[in-house]
Design a protein around this motif. Structure first.
Motif, short mmCIF file in Angstrom:
data_model
loop_
_atom_site.label_atom_id
_atom_site.label_comp_id
_atom_site.label_asym_id
_atom_site.label_seq_id
_atom_site.Cartn_x
_atom_site.Cartn_y
_atom_site.Cartn_z
N LYS A 52 -1.81 98.55 -37.82
CA LYS A 52 -2.44 97.63 -38.76
C LYS A 52 -1.73 97.67 -40.11
O LYS A 52 -1.44 96.63 -40.71
CB LYS A 52 -3.91 97.97 -38.93
N GLU A 56 0.34 94.57 -42.07
CA GLU A 56 0.04 94.15 -43.43
C GLU A 56 1.24 94.35 -44.34
O GLU A 56 1.55 93.51 -45.18
CB GLU A 56 -1.16 94.93 -43.96
N ARG A 60 3.45 91.51 -46.48
CA ARG A 60 3.61 91.66 -47.93
C ARG A 60 5.08 91.74 -48.34
O ARG A 60 5.52 91.10 -49.29
CB ARG A 60 2.84 92.90 -48.41
#
Length: 81
Positions: A52, A56, A60
């Motif tokens: 996870k 992310e 980003r």
């Protein structure tokens, strides 16, 4: 033509690396610019990221790179070639 465009793209991306943080720059360098690219599983293990967190982080990091490229006036591949 293709080799020249690839080299120009890589050079433009490399010029943005100093503005990224250490992990973001390592991700772009190791997973995109070096050949062969580092597998994501190896990168996540090296930086101790869960699946996870890696997802992310990738989102980003690529958004930050896109932002830096836009500041240089590059919004699409046609701006380079």
């Amino acid at each position: 033509m293709q080799v020249i465009a690839e080299a120009e793209i890589a050079e433009m991306i490399r010029s943005c690396l100093p503005a990224l943080d250490e992990m973001e720059a390592a991700y772009i360098q190791e997973c995109y610019l070096h050949g062969p690219p580092m597998p994501l599983a190896v990168f996540s293990k090296r930086w101790r990221l869960s699946a996870k967190a890696l997802n992310e982080f990738r989102t980003r990091a690529l958004a930050r790179l896109r932002e830096l490229m836009a500041q240089k006036g590059i919004t699409s591949i046609t701006d380079i070639i």
